[in-house]
Scaffold this active site. Structure first.
Site, PDB file in Angstrom:
ATOM      1  CE  LYS A 167      -6.356  13.953   0.514  1.00  0.00           C
ATOM      2  NZ  LYS A 167      -6.595  12.743  -0.280  1.00  0.00           N
ATOM      3  NE  ARG A 168      -3.122   9.838  10.251  1.00  0.00           N
ATOM      4  CZ  ARG A 168      -2.837   8.958  11.202  1.00  0.00           C
ATOM      5  NH1 ARG A 168      -3.708   8.019  11.535  1.00  0.00           N
ATOM      6  NH2 ARG A 168      -1.692   9.016  11.859  1.00  0.00           N
ATOM      7  CE  LYS A 173     -13.908   5.846   1.325  1.00  0.00           C
ATOM      8  NZ  LYS A 173     -13.013   5.948   2.492  1.00  0.00           N
ATOM      9  CG  HIS A 178      -1.945  -1.014   1.271  1.00  0.00           C
ATOM     10  ND1 HIS A 178      -3.228  -0.829   0.804  1.00  0.00           N
ATOM     11  CD2 HIS A 178      -1.895  -2.283   1.716  1.00  0.00           C
ATOM     12  CE1 HIS A 178      -3.927  -1.936   0.974  1.00  0.00           C
ATOM     13  NE2 HIS A 178      -3.139  -2.847   1.533  1.00  0.00           N
ATOM     14  CE  LYS A 232      -2.251  10.673   3.201  1.00  0.00           C
ATOM     15  NZ  LYS A 232      -2.941   9.782   2.248  1.00  0.00           N
TER      16      LYS A 232
HETATM   17  C1  26Y Z   1       4.562   0.253   9.122  1.00  0.00           C
HETATM   18  C2  26Y Z   1       3.499   1.053   9.747  1.00  0.00           C
HETATM   19  C3  26Y Z   1       4.013   2.292  10.390  1.00  0.00           C
HETATM   20  C4  26Y Z   1       2.424   1.463   8.817  1.00  0.00           C
HETATM   21  C5  26Y Z   1       1.186   1.726   9.356  1.00  0.00           C
HETATM   22  C6  26Y Z   1       0.175   2.101   8.548  1.00  0.00           C
HETATM   23  C7  26Y Z   1       2.637   1.561   7.472  1.00  0.00           C
HETATM   24  C8  26Y Z   1       1.588   1.926   6.645  1.00  0.00           C
HETATM   25  C9  26Y Z   1       0.352   2.211   7.192  1.00  0.00           C
HETATM   26  C10 26Y Z   1      -0.767   2.634   6.381  1.00  0.00           C
HETATM   27  C11 26Y Z   1      -0.681   2.796   5.088  1.00  0.00           C
HETATM   28  C12 26Y Z   1      -1.843   3.257   4.342  1.00  0.00           C
HETATM   29  O1  26Y Z   1      -2.891   3.572   4.886  1.00  0.00           O
HETATM   30  N1  26Y Z   1      -1.708   3.313   3.025  1.00  0.00           N
HETATM   31  C13 26Y Z   1      -2.786   3.761   2.192  1.00  0.00           C
HETATM   32  O2  26Y Z   1      -3.501   2.619   1.738  1.00  0.00           O
HETATM   33  C14 26Y Z   1      -4.660   2.993   1.023  1.00  0.00           C
HETATM   34  C15 26Y Z   1      -5.405   1.724   0.690  1.00  0.00           C
HETATM   35  O3  26Y Z   1      -4.707   0.994  -0.251  1.00  0.00           O
HETATM   36  C16 26Y Z   1      -4.284   3.772  -0.215  1.00  0.00           C
HETATM   37  O4  26Y Z   1      -5.468   4.199  -0.827  1.00  0.00           O
HETATM   38  C17 26Y Z   1      -3.430   4.977   0.149  1.00  0.00           C
HETATM   39  O5  26Y Z   1      -2.965   5.606  -1.015  1.00  0.00           O
HETATM   40  C18 26Y Z   1      -2.250   4.545   1.003  1.00  0.00           C
HETATM   41  O6  26Y Z   1      -1.536   5.668   1.470  1.00  0.00           O
END
Ligand code: 26Y
Length: 820
Positions: free
Chosen positions: A553-554, A667, A362, A559
């Site tokens: 968004k976050r 969305k 992701h 972003k």
């Molecule tokens: C390793 C840890 C710190 C970690 C925790 C959360 C790493 C990544 C994440 C979360 C990542 C995330 O939310 N990515 C998002 O996933 C969405 C669903 O696929 C995408 O639409 C988005 O672009 C992406 O930033």
């Protein structure tokens, strides 16, 4: 809620009788003495009762069929409120509303009492929630596995405009939607050492002697499909000590030490890590990952059977989907179970393991690629580390064989990194141990293949695929936007909720003046609803006759909320200079919603800046209401459901090549907002589908970004060369938004001028020009409505049902099992 899918056989009176007896029997109160929570709980229990029969039948049918099951492994599920979704699935919306009214209770008021389970950070967690919804709707046997965090994502408050985090206590009053099963708990081990012996044939036998353990207690949640009898499960594990406390130590009076082990064990599921895309490498986080994955894999194996013959059928019975690298420790865990515990031969076990796992990535940010130090992993999971080493030895040998003499390649691809410290690269382990690896949007999957994992895609081109993300139309259109849903129902019937491609049949209505009129009325009503919500929730007073320009968004530098701030400051600066006449501007309400990871200081500074800019502009009479900045705290799924349907303009302005997909972008388009965006993530596909006339494109492309960075990007040159950019930055630097204090935002300003990792200044001019196009386009309300309708009509592709079908065709090959 409009039209339930199937008319339920439950009368209002039956429902009311049930509700009252729930109050009596489960809460021990009557209507007069019931608290708010009693009433909400009884309502929830009365609703869920009507899904339980379906759930039990589903489980029986799936068990009897030995149906192949999708096991979705995710550390996060950002579920959002449950009541509305359960009512939609059960078709009891109208009955429940009338029943409550007959008792003199306000249904809406009761529904608002629900505290949403925020067991995720952002996109990845919300995607998992959409996916379990779609799996259930498509009759696919599936279980979502995760962690029942006692405390979900923090509640955000602002103090003097700065983010302050409050613990989220969603379980404080109990949750009526969960079904605990302590009798089905699973023991999960940690620490200790490994003993090796040799059997009669000279084979190595490993025995892990763990030092401590915890109980994983499953809590089940209903995942009802829409318009089907199928009800799947979400199974979230809660950590509990295997022994509640040491009675001998307790009796000796050392109370603190007596409960120490218990507290330690139960910490594992205490709190969601609020980091998003910036790994912390904390021991507790690795404990969480192994904890939920070990329990899930063990449980799944238990369902299939533990004889060697049964274990050999695993690929026909289950497919595990790894939601990013957080659950990747499941791969060595599966090997440990097959080899050490059930005595399977290594090569056969590896063949099975590789065929049951698949990995979704992701991210594209190098800093979001998880690594675990060998030191920590060896301490917490010594046998798993040995297994990872052996997997790596075999893998590295394969690379050497196909690329003799290329030690540079071996070092790049190795599962173990040596620098800056020895660690396991979880994305490499995932790729080596999986059948398929997918990105989450077309562009992202290309970049994954050609950049992040290029060596792997050269070695195994057939392993890589794309599945573009999607969102559930149940929650994000049907429930969130009842006005639009009714309008669509009247135009094309009700099938779109289960088959979102049907939305294309709306296209001709874009040319129908009466329909456009109705569509605009729906948007206006949604704006009014948002204005009321923000007034009640945040004390924010908004005008509703403005363009609603929304960025939610976050908070992350990539972003580029900062770019949006520069646009706002530019408008303000031009008003102050008399270059823009507020009286002749289309009034614009800019709405932000964003949480920053608590340790991400720059993100928190940007939040402070947005609030400061908002406070100054909103209070300045010279602006004459032409510009207003709203930043409601604690953006969450519940707020999204009111905010998104009210938006005119959707801000998707990340630096090209950084946002893996985005799902908020989908969305918004589905709810008839037009996008201003870069060619990043799924924006690319949105624009292709809705048409470039109905999308405000700006900014560098990914290859242009790469070129600019390669030749050396100098942000200050953009500042010097662009008067309005210079004015905006100077205004921030002057202290105009910080009571004259020039130091307050010095960090942000100097970062922009001297680093600007995400090329905000490089894209500034293009963004301002695109916003000018937006402004003129919005002036023609009828043409805008036409574009907005076309956005809805052409966004059917972005249903998570379609994503799940893609996973089925390309990765899982799991047949549907309809439940009668
Ligand atoms: C390793 C840890 C710190 C970690 C925790 C959360 C790493 C990544 C994440 C979360 C990542 C995330 O939310 N990515 C998002 O996933 C969405 C669903 O696929 C995408 O639409 C988005 O672009 C992406 O930033």
């Amino acid at each position: 809620m409009n039209q339930p899918p199937a008319s339920p056989s439950v009368s209002v009176d039956d429902f009311t009788t049930d509700f009252i007896s729930r109050l009596h029997n489960s809460r021990g109160v009557d209507l007069e003495s019931a608290s708010d929570n009693d009433l909400y709980s009884a309502l929830a229990w009365t609703v869920r009762k009507h899904l339980i029969d379906r759930w039990l039948v589903t489980k029986r049918v799936q068990r009897e069929n030995k149906a192949k099951t999708v096991a979705y492994l995710s550390a996060e599920y950002l579920l959002g409120a449950q009541l509305h979704n359960m009512l939609l699935a059960s078709g009891l919306g109208t009955v429940a509303r009338e029943s409550m009214a007959s008792l003199g209770l306000s249904f809406d008021w009761l529904a608002e009492l629900e505290v949403e389970p925020g067991l995720g950070n952002g996109g990845l967690g919300r995607l998992a929630a959409c996916f379990v919804d779609s799996l259930a709707t498509l009759d696919i046997p599936a279980t979502g596995y995760g962690i029942r965090y006692q405390h979900g994502i923090f509640r955000q408050t602002f103090v003097d405009g700065r983010q302050v985090e409050q613990p989220d206590n969603w379980l404080e009053l109990g949750s009526p939607w969960e079904f605990p099963h302590p009798e089905a708990s699973i023991v999960v081990h940690f620490g200790g050492h490994v003993e090796h012996t040799t059997d009669a044939e000279g084979n190595d036998l490993a025995a892990w002697k763990p030092a401590w353990n915890v109980l994983a207690v499953p809590y089940n949640y209903l995942v009802p499909g829409y318009g089907t009898q199928n009800v799947n499960s979400l199974r979230l594990w809660s950590a509990r000590a295997t022994q509640s406390f040491d009675l001998q130590i307790f009796n000796s009076g050392d109370y603190e030490n007596a409960v120490r082990a218990q507290t330690y064990a139960e910490n594992i599921s205490q709190v969601l890590y609020p980091e998003d895309s910036t790994p912390q490498g904390k021991e507790l986080r690795l404990q969480q990952q192994y904890f939920f994955v070990a329990a899930s894999v063990q449980e799944m194996i238990g369902q299939v059977g533990t004889s060697l013959d049964e274990l050999r059928t695993l690929p026909q019975r289950v497919v595990f989907q790894l939601n990013d690298t957080h659950p990747v420790i499941a791969i060595p865990e599966m090997m440990r179970l097959l080899v050490d515990v059930y005595g399977m031969e290594w090569d056969e076990a590896w063949g099975i393991t590789r065929s049951v796992f698949n990995y979704t990535c992701h991210t594209l940010l190098p800093e979001a690629l998880e690594v675990w130090s060998v030191d920590l992993l060896g301490r917490l999971l010594p046998r798993h580390l040995e297994i990872i080493y052996r997997i790596n030895d075999d893998f590295v040998a394969e690379v050497r064989e196909s690329h003799p003499g290329n030690e540079l390649l071996v070092r790049r691809m190795s599962i173990i990194q040596e620098q800056p410290f020895r660690a396991v690269r979880m994305a490499h382990l995932a790729t080596v141990g999986s059948t398929k690896v997918n990105g989450v949007a077309a562009l992202h999957s290309e970049l994954l293949k050609d950049k992040v994992l290029v060596d792997f895609s050269n070695l195994w081109p057939e392993k890589f695929t794309n599945v573009t993300n999607g969102v559930t139309p149940r929650r994000f259109v049907k429930i969130a936007n009842p006005g639009l849903s009714s309008l669509i129902d009247e135009a094309i019937g009700t099938d779109w909720v289960k088959d979102l491609s049907q939305l294309s049949r709306l296209e001709p209505f874009a040319d129908d003046a009466a329909f456009r009129e109705q569509f605009r009325a729906v948007k206006a009503a949604n704006k009014t609803r948002l204005v009321e919500t923000l007034r009640k929730r945040d004390g924010i007073e908004l005008a509703d006759d403005a363009i609603f320009d929304v960025m939610v968004k976050r908070l992350h530098e990539y972003k580029r909320q900062m770019l949006k701030v520069l646009h706002v400051v530019t408008l303000y600066d031009k008003i102050l200079r008399g270059e823009l006449d507020p009286e002749s501007m289309t009034p614009r309400v800019v709405i932000f919603g964003a949480k920053a990871a608590p340790g991400y200081l720059m993100a928190k500074e940007i939040i402070a800046l947005i609030n400061a800019v908002g406070a100054t502009i909103n209070a300045d009479p010279r602006v004459k209401g032409a510009l207003y900045v709203a930043f409601p705290a604690n953006y969450n799924v519940t707020l999204a459901e009111t905010l998104i349907p009210a938006a005119d303009l959707s801000e998707q302005i990340s630096l090209a090549g950084k946002e893996a997909s985005g799902t908020g972008n989908m969305k918004f388009a589905l709810n008839g907002a037009l996008t201003i965006g870069t060619l990043d993530g799924a924006n690319v596909e949105i624009r292709e589908l809705v048409g470039d006339d109905n999308f405000f494109l700006f900014g560098l492309t990914e290859p242009e970004v790469a070129t600019l960075q390669a030749k050396g990007y100098v942000p200050s040159a953009y500042y010097e060369a662009n008067a309005s950019l210079k004015n905006a930055i100077d205004l921030i630097a002057s202290g105009a938004f910080s009571g004259g204090n020039r130091q307050t935002f010095e960090g942000i300003v100097s970062d922009l001028l001297w680093h600007d990792r995400f090329l905000v200044l490089a894209d500034y001019q293009a963004y301002i020009e695109a916003q000018n196009v937006v402004e003129s386009a919005y002036a023609d309300q009828d043409a805008w409505a036409k574009s907005a309708i076309l956005n809805v009509a052409r966004s059917g592709f972005f249903s998570s049902d379609r994503s799940i079908r893609d996973y089925l065709d390309r990765i899982w090959h799991t047949p549907a099992v309809p439940v009668q």
